[in-house]
Scaffold this active site. Structure first.
Site: not given
Ligand code: HDD
Length: 711
Positions: A89, A162, A353, A376
């Protein structure tokens, strides 16, 4: 003819920092905003700078001096400007707004932001693509992130969802594998922001649980026309708990007021080059012009005792609850009405988060959700450089926040007192715990009974990977199915290894639908599978109309963008009449000329042009109007750009109205009138059918004919 477009530098609000819309969060941010108008240029220590053009040197042509603290400070700061981009993202855009509760929903939850009709809660929402880096194009085929921070009066609630209601994997431990597979390949960092490559299809063809979500990403949902035209989903099943402690399961939904509709694949490819900022520009410009983005928040509610009454597991994030089985109940409306003042300070530093919840909302044991609860915070520690990211202005709660966490990088608060521990008697015991209560109480986890062996095992109830994918496929309209077949063909066609293509067709697509598998196989020159590779379970509901975008059209043309193709000698009266009628319908209009220079109408009036044909190509618009005027049409007829404009709008199934002399442009281009290609002598003759066609978004019946058009 009275109407003259204002020159662009007079367009209201394009660079005004003092934007109109206010709310409590925006007021809080006000104290952090910095405005340099009428201020001296200084160092970070406040020393006024006399010369910002030259380094201190020993003589005119001599070496630079290390003592130049002004130059050193400036360059050091510059060297440190970048922070790590989000691992997923990374590319996103955000806006401020407000959520208004439709009523008192306390039967369902004690969350205070849902407790009264008309209650307003400031929000900040960031939309994103998943796979691409920060500088990648907006329109790539991908899931869109839809992350909302509610600044409630009981703390921040982040709904990190999402634009698709399911996910690729069932367990968070697979997330790094999935992300590695979809990101550019490790040896050459190609391709950028594309899933059309070997590692992605290798992984998903070996991971049947991804079948449903991959089908969504091969559908038109993965190429939204606008952020305002996307549904949003919390994906996981959450809990809502009321003041009596009664818990119910909920799935969150965002329903776009503008309806949901998408781009065509060919448009997205062209937009990636011609306007990589297509979606973020659309949101920025709409909000600047006073046209907000709006959604209704809804929930599907499942009583605790019905947890096991579905043919799938509510904890499985690869499943939807069909809306026809459990309707979405709307709770309130979100309006995004103000752009950030600074992209880095607000959009880039926003830290969402899934673990940011408030009393009245709780988690379930979905293993994907549980893993996210770890990820997060961890990622913000790296990205934002320490554990005090909650103090960054955009992340601060609006309500008071106090505890005994202390120090660490970038601490802003100056904590008074001597006791930084609890219990204490020195500072009167403050800050103190708050017991849970019906309202205003401390957070209390839902006391769910849990027991089990410590094992690494996937529940058998997570084992059906195909029946809901089949349901999605069955629910698509004919054009949507066509696009899905095209998307699999395009993507798998980029996969170098034939055995990966074959595996996807035989072991995934054949289990979703044999017709889908056959058509993709044929396009790839592979033998068509004759039977599924696993014992197939039929979907419980044969068809879910809520899944097809065709059932999400808004029924009006509000905010849709119409291009008017003009040249010297154009029929100014027709432009005036068309513009006035479109404005009544809430549509937006841009005048496109041969060059950026003003155009003179047949009536002798000067028209300011919004942009030239190459700068504002047809792919940026939803519909096209070509007014008459003998001299103008003679010019347009000779222009390859103008003819291409028409052909391309036709190819992309857009409504086109052609008036007077301009009608003679159609025959040489071999374009034939249809329900959306309208010819006439007057605006009145074409306007109503034009609006009807535009409200349908595209002329789907034209799709077969459009294939023959070389644009
Ligand atoms: Fe995630 C970012 C949505 C599964 C780990 N995720 C992130 C963002 C969205 C989602 C919208 C962007 C937030 C922003 O605008 O800053 N993610 C989802 C959805 C998931 C999902 C709807 C499944 C239902 N994500 C998911 C899993 C993991 C992560 C299974 C790790 C085990 N996601 C992250 C992250 C991020 C992230 C690495 C990257 C940047 C952030 O968090 O702030 O922690």
């Amino acid at each position: 003819m009275t109407d003259i477009n204002p020159p662009r530098n007079e367009v209201a609000g394009t660079d005004t920092p003092d934007r109109a819309n206010r709310n409590a969060k925006l007021d809080q941010l006000e104290s952090f905003r910095s405005d340099a108008t009428d201020q001296a240029l200084t160092t970070n220590q406040g020393v006024k700078i006399a010369d910002n053009q030259n380094t201190l040197r020993a003589g005119d042509r001599g070496p630079s001096l290390l003592e130049d603290f002004i130059m050193r400070e400036k360059i050091t700061h510059f060297d440190h400007e970048r922070i790590p981009e989000r691992i997923v993202h990374a590319r996103g855009a955000a806006a401020h707004g407000v959520f208004t509760s439709y009523g008192d929903h306390s039967w369902l939850t004690k969350a205070s932001f849902l407790a009264a009709e008309g209650k307003e809660t400031p929000v900040f929402v960031r939309f994103s693509t998943v796979q691409g880096s920060r500088g990648s194009a907006d329109t790539v085929r991908d899931v869109r992130g839809f992350a909302t921070k509610f600044y409630t009066d009981e703390g921040n609630f982040d709904l990190v969802g999402n634009n698709m209601p399911v996910f690729f994997i069932q367990d968070a431990i697979k997330f790094p594998d999935f992300v590695h597979a979809v990101k550019p390949e490790p040896h050459n960092e190609i391709p950028q922001a594309q899933s059309a490559h070997d590692t992605f299809w290798d992984f998903v063809s070996l991971t049947p649980e991804s079948a449903h979500m991959v089908l969504w990403t091969m559908s038109d949902r993965a190429i939204p026309r606008s952020y305002r035209a996307m549904e949003g989903f919390g994906v996981h099943t959450f809990r809502m708990i009321n003041a009596e402690g009664k818990s119910r399961f909920v799935k969150f939904h965002w329903k776009p007021v503008a309806g949901a509709f998408s781009l065509l694949w060919d448009e997205t490819l062209k937009l990636a080059g011609k306007d990589p900022d297509f979606n973020r520009r659309d949101m920025w410009e709409s909000i600047e012009s006073g046209d907000p983005f709006e959604w209704e928040l809804g929930v599907q509610v499942v009583e605790e005792e019905d947890e096991h009454s579905f043919d799938f597991d509510l904890l499985d994030p690869t499943k939807i609850i069909p809306e026809e089985l459990v309707p979405v109940q709307t709770l309130g409306k979100m309006t995004l009405n103000r752009n950030p003042d600074n992209f880095f300070a607000e959009t880039e530093q926003a830290a969402f988060h899934i673990g940011h919840i408030v009393p009245g909302i709780d988690f379930t044991n979905d293993p994907l959700l549980q893993g996210r609860l770890f990820s997060y915070t961890d990622t913000q520690l790296l990205r934002l450089g320490g554990p005090n990211f909650h103090e960054i202005p955009i992340n601060r709660p609006l309500c008071p926040f106090h505890n005994n966490q202390r120090d660490a990088f970038h601490r802003q608060a100056i904590h008074k007192g001597r006791a930084n521990y609890e219990p204490n008697s020195i500072d009167g015991g403050w800050p103190k715990e708050t017991p849970p209560a019906a309202s205003g109480g401390g957070f209390e986890s839902y006391p769910e009974r849990v027991e089990g062996h410590k094992i690494r095992n996937r529940s058998a109830s997570f084992g059906d990977h195909f029946s809901q994918a089949t349901l999605f496929w069955n629910s698509m309209s004919a054009p949507e199915k066509e696009h899905i077949v095209g998307a699999y063909t395009f993507e798998l066609g980029k996969v170098e290894r034939v055995f990966i293509r074959e595996r996807q067709v035989n072991e995934i697509l054949a289990n979703i639908d044999l017709e889908l598998a056959r058509r993709v196989a044929e396009n790839l020159g592979l033998p068509a599978p004759s039977a599924p590779s696993v014992a197939k379970k039929e979907p419980a509901t044969p068809n879910s109309p809520a899944l097809s975008l065709m059932n999400h059209l808004p029924g009006n043309i509000k905010s849709r963008k119409v291009a008017m193709l003009v040249a010297d000698g154009v029929d100014g009266a027709a432009i005036d009449a068309f513009k006035a009628k479109l404005a009544e319908e809430g549509a937006m209009i841009k005048l496109i000329g041969p060059t950026p220079a003003p155009v003179t109408t047949a009536e002798g009036q000067k028209l300011v042009i919004d942009g030239p044909m190459d700068g504002l190509p047809s792919i940026l618009f939803d519909a096209l109007f070509v007014p008459g005027g003998a001299q103008a049409v003679a010019l347009l007829e000779k222009s390859g750009d103008a003819r291409h404009y028409l052909l391309e709008a036709y190819k992309h199934l857009k409504p086109i109205a052609v008036l007077g002399d301009a009608r003679r442009m159609l025959a040489p281009l071999q374009l034939q009138a249809d329900a959306g290609l309208l010819e006439g002598d007057s605006v009145d003759a074409v306007f109503d059918p034009f609006v009807q066609a535009l409200a349908q978004h595209r002329i789907w019946a034209r799709e077969a004919a459009a294939k023959a058009v070389p644009a």
